[in-house]
Every structure is written in structure tokens, then in C-alpha cells.
Write a protein that holds these residues in place. Structure first.
Motif, PDB file in Angstrom:
ATOM      1  N   HIS A   1       0.807  -1.219   0.000  1.00  0.00           N
ATOM      2  CA  HIS A   1       0.000   0.000   0.000  1.00  0.00           C
ATOM      3  C   HIS A   1       0.845   1.277   0.000  1.00  0.00           C
ATOM      4  CE1 HIS A   1       0.730   0.785   4.310  1.00  0.00           C
ATOM      5  NE2 HIS A   1       0.569  -0.511   4.500  1.00  0.00           N
ATOM      6  N   ASP A   2       2.002   1.280   0.692  1.00  0.00           N
ATOM      7  CA  ASP A   2       2.838   2.482   0.703  1.00  0.00           C
ATOM      8  C   ASP A   2       3.412   2.772  -0.682  1.00  0.00           C
ATOM      9  OD1 ASP A   2       2.392   3.028   3.313  1.00  0.00           O
ATOM     10  OD2 ASP A   2       4.422   2.603   4.029  1.00  0.00           O
ATOM     11  N   THR A   3       3.808   1.736  -1.378  1.00  0.00           N
ATOM     12  CA  THR A   3       4.358   1.905  -2.722  1.00  0.00           C
ATOM     13  C   THR A   3       3.308   2.488  -3.658  1.00  0.00           C
ATOM     14  OG1 THR A   3       5.820   0.020  -2.370  1.00  0.00           O
ATOM     15  CG2 THR A   3       5.478   0.703  -4.638  1.00  0.00           C
ATOM     16  N   VAL A   4       2.074   2.011  -3.542  1.00  0.00           N
ATOM     17  CA  VAL A   4       0.988   2.527  -4.371  1.00  0.00           C
ATOM     18  C   VAL A   4       0.659   3.959  -3.985  1.00  0.00           C
ATOM     19  CG1 VAL A   4      -1.436   2.249  -5.019  1.00  0.00           C
ATOM     20  CG2 VAL A   4       0.025   0.225  -4.735  1.00  0.00           C
ATOM     21  N   THR A   5       0.506   4.218  -2.688  1.00  0.00           N
ATOM     22  CA  THR A   5       0.094   5.535  -2.203  1.00  0.00           C
ATOM     23  C   THR A   5       1.092   6.617  -2.581  1.00  0.00           C
ATOM     24  OG1 THR A   5      -1.008   4.494  -0.323  1.00  0.00           O
ATOM     25  CG2 THR A   5      -0.593   6.852  -0.165  1.00  0.00           C
ATOM     26  N   GLN A   6       2.378   6.277  -2.597  1.00  0.00           N
ATOM     27  CA  GLN A   6       3.409   7.258  -2.931  1.00  0.00           C
ATOM     28  C   GLN A   6       3.527   7.499  -4.440  1.00  0.00           C
ATOM     29  OE1 GLN A   6       5.279   9.193  -0.756  1.00  0.00           O
ATOM     30  NE2 GLN A   6       3.762   8.377   0.670  1.00  0.00           N
ATOM     31  N   GLY A   7       2.763   6.782  -5.246  1.00  0.00           N
ATOM     32  CA  GLY A   7       2.810   6.979  -6.689  1.00  0.00           C
ATOM     33  C   GLY A   7       3.995   6.323  -7.364  1.00  0.00           C
ATOM     34  N   LEU A   8       4.636   5.392  -6.666  1.00  0.00           N
ATOM     35  CA  LEU A   8       5.853   4.785  -7.196  1.00  0.00           C
ATOM     36  C   LEU A   8       5.597   3.751  -8.286  1.00  0.00           C
ATOM     37  CD1 LEU A   8       7.882   4.382  -3.876  1.00  0.00           C
ATOM     38  CD2 LEU A   8       8.032   6.191  -5.588  1.00  0.00           C
ATOM     39  N   MET A   9       4.340   3.355  -8.460  1.00  0.00           N
ATOM     40  CA  MET A   9       4.018   2.403  -9.528  1.00  0.00           C
ATOM     41  C   MET A   9       3.260   3.055 -10.686  1.00  0.00           C
ATOM     42  SD  MET A   9       5.406  -0.367  -8.489  1.00  0.00           S
ATOM     43  CE  MET A   9       4.755  -1.558  -9.656  1.00  0.00           C
ATOM     44  N   SER A  10       3.059   4.370 -10.601  1.00  0.00           N
ATOM     45  CA  SER A  10       2.221   5.016 -11.622  1.00  0.00           C
ATOM     46  C   SER A  10       2.911   6.116 -12.413  1.00  0.00           C
ATOM     47  CB  SER A  10       0.947   5.582 -10.968  1.00  0.00           C
ATOM     48  OG  SER A  10       1.250   6.435  -9.887  1.00  0.00           O
ATOM     49  N   TYR A  11       4.092   6.572 -11.979  1.00  0.00           N
ATOM     50  CA  TYR A  11       4.711   7.713 -12.665  1.00  0.00           C
ATOM     51  C   TYR A  11       5.099   7.383 -14.103  1.00  0.00           C
ATOM     52  CZ  TYR A  11       9.240   5.525 -11.546  1.00  0.00           C
ATOM     53  OH  TYR A  11      10.302   4.662 -11.444  1.00  0.00           O
TER      54      TYR A  11
END
Length: 325
Positions: A76-86
């Protein structure tokens, strides 16, 4: 943009809807390494100012990439920080810029966003043992494959859109004041394929909202890119469009804000890296033009991977990560 392979610190998991919203929005700012919501909002607003197509496709990329990460149960932290979407943000924008706004482009934008998410995980995993991060590499790989392959598919290819063509420009290296000040701001917007100076100005304001250090190193990168391109005799018109400076901005942010400690030697290393990425921009532009592709952010990635890999053998250059070990 940090590496998604890094183990996130323990924190209360946000609800699914909040995680989705934050992850989608922060993915925009993470292109410039910034998880700040305000920075992301300003950058996204700037893209809508550039054109509704760019704003819409950036939104599609952010939303689809975040949904993909959530569906695959990424931490969840990886997703919330936008690390999988940039990378998905850049991938979707690249589709509309290089393939045009057609019904098929929306499908391709979704595919690009999904693939960018998967390749982000793959590349982060592969590079982690070497102490390297994925950066925008996943986007570059996905965009390279899709843009090169598009002309082979009749339902996808509709000719090269005007947005993907660099118009014929005078080769004169004589830089005017207009070239300099417009190029300074365009260096920020070209990271997202936008060449309008006032769009870059909005993005720079967003970077300063993330912190004075972020803004300062963004400015340093832009100035180094301008001066290096001018010193090497790059066409003045392309300098004014930000073509030679956007990789320098990313490189300066990477080394100056994310990777290295704040020391005089590290600051000098940051300037050298930014200048190197500018020179490499010209080299790769010639190389990719031969087989019909585009430079994207390859100069930033290659420069940063190469100089980051050299750090363990350079005792004067010290990593922020060493403080956490």
C-alpha cells in the motif's frame, strides 16, 4: 521517484479509495521525484493548460497504473506514494504525442500504463542488486516498443502527428535572450513532452512547493542544460524549445535531491551529471532518428545509471542511502 523495490516503512494502511486517489495524483509528481500532492496538482494542471489531450492522457495513465498496482496487491505504501504510476503517466502522454488523438490511442494508453506498471516492478527488481533504481526506464522501454511498432498496424497507425515532429529549424547556434528565457522554462515542461514556456513556469512553481532544495536543483539543472547546449553549439531554436535541457533537469533532481548527500563534491558531481545528460541528448537523438524512434528520457536514465554505478569507487561522492544503512 524512488525504487519500488525498497521495502516501505510500516505505516497504517490507507483505505482503498484514498490509496487509489493519492497514488494516482502522486504519480504525476513522482515523474520529478516528488510525492507532494500540491506539486502533483500543479503539474497536472499545467498539462491541462498545454492541451486537454495531454491532461486527459496523463490522467488516464495515472489512474490505470494505480489500478493495476492495486489489482496486483502491490504494497500500500508503494501505491500511495505513486511509485508504480509515474511511468504510466509518461507512457500515456507519449501515446497521444507520438501517435495522435484517435480512438485506438485511448486503448494504447491503457495498454501502455499497464505495461509500464509491470515493467517498473521488473526493472526495479533487476537493478536492485546493483544499487540502481528504475527511474523512467520502464517508460522508455515501453514507449520505444509501442512507437516503433505502431506503423506496422493499420488500425493503430494514422501517420505521424504534428505533435511528434520537430519542425525544421535554423542550425544557427547564435542564442538570443528569448531563446534563453523561454528555454529555461521549457526545460521543465519538456519532461512531459510539453514545449510551452508558461507550462514549464507552472511546473517550476510546483517544484518549489515541494521544497526550496527541490526548486533550486531544478533551476540548476535547467541552467546547466542551457549553458552546455550553448557551449557545444546546439541549434538555438531547439535550446529555446527545451529539447536540450529537460534531461539535465531530471538528472539534477536525481543526484541533487534524491541520491546524494548535500556536500560540495556531490553538488559538483550533480552539475557534471546534468551536463553529461545534455551532451548525450544530442547523441541519442541522432541514433534514434535513424530507426524512427525518439529520445524520450533515455539520456537521463543512461547518465544516471552510469554515474550512480561509479559512486562506490569514488570516495568523495557519498549517497544519502548510506545514512540509512
Amino acid at each position: 521517484m524512488a525504487s519500488p523495490s525498497v521495502t516501505p516503512e510500516a505505516a497504517p494502511a490507507p483505505t482503498g479509495l484514498k490509496r487509489f486517489g493519492l497514488g494516482s495524483l502522486r504519480g504525476v509528481g513522482q515523474v520529478d521525484f516528488q510525492p507532494s500532492v500540491w506539486t502533483s496538482l500543479l503539474i497536472l494542471a499545467a498539462l491541462w493548460v498545454e492541451s486537454w489531450e495531454m491532461g486527459l492522457f496523463a490522467t488516464i495513465g495515472a489512474v490505470v497504473s494505480t489500478l493495476t498496482a492495486q489489482f496486483l496487491n502491490v504494497h500500500h505504501d508503494t501505491v500511495t506514494q505513486g511509485l508504480m504510476s509515474y511511468c504510466g503517466v509518461l507512457g500515456a502522454i507519449a501515446i497521444v504525442v507520438y501517435l495522435g488523438n484517435h480512438p485506438s490511442s485511448y486503448v494504447l494508453a491503457v495498454v501502455a500504463a499497464v505495461m509500464c506498471t509491470l515493467v517498473t516492478a521488473t526493472l526495479g527488481r533487476l537493478l536492485a542488486p546493483f544499487g540502481l533504481k528504475a527511474f523512467t526506464g520502464p517508460f522508455c522501454f515501453v514507449a520505444l516498443v509501442m512507437v516503433l511498432g505502431a506503423p506496422s498496424f493499420e488500425r493503430v497507425w494514422h501517420g505521424t502527428p504534428a505533435t511528434a515532429i520537430t519542425p525544421a529549424v535554423p542550425k544557427s547556434p547564435v542564442v538570443s535572450w528569448t531563446d534563453l528565457w523561454q528555454g529555461f522554462f521549457a526545460n521543465f515542461s519538456q519532461i512531459f513532452f510539453a514545449g510551452t514556456w508558461y507550462v514549464g513556469l507552472i511546473m517550476l512553481v510546483g517544484l518549489f512547493l515541494a521544497g526550496w532544495k527541490v526548486g533550486i536543483f531544478a533551476v540548476i539543472g535547467s541552467v546547466v542544460g542551457l549553458l552546455t547546449a550553448w557551449a557545444l553549439g546546439a541549434p538555438a531554436a531547439l535550446i529555446g524549445e527545451g529539447i536540450y535541457g529537460y534531461n539535465a533537469v531530471l538528472t539534477s533532481l536525481a543526484f541533487g535531491v534524491v541520491l546524494l548527500r548535500s556536500t560540495p563534491w556531490n553538488h559538483l558531481y550533480t552539475v557534471v551529471a546534468a551536463a553529461a545528460s545534455t551532451g548525450l541528448t544530442a547523441s541519442l537523438s541522432v541514433l534514434f532518428k535513424v530507426f524512427g524512434s525518439h529520445t524520450f528520457t533515455w539520456p537521463f536514465n543512461i547518465t544516471t545509471w552510469a554515474l550512480l554505478a561509479a559512486v562506490p569507487l569514488l570516495p568523495r561522492i557519498t549517497l544519502i542511502a548510506d545514512d540509512k544503512s
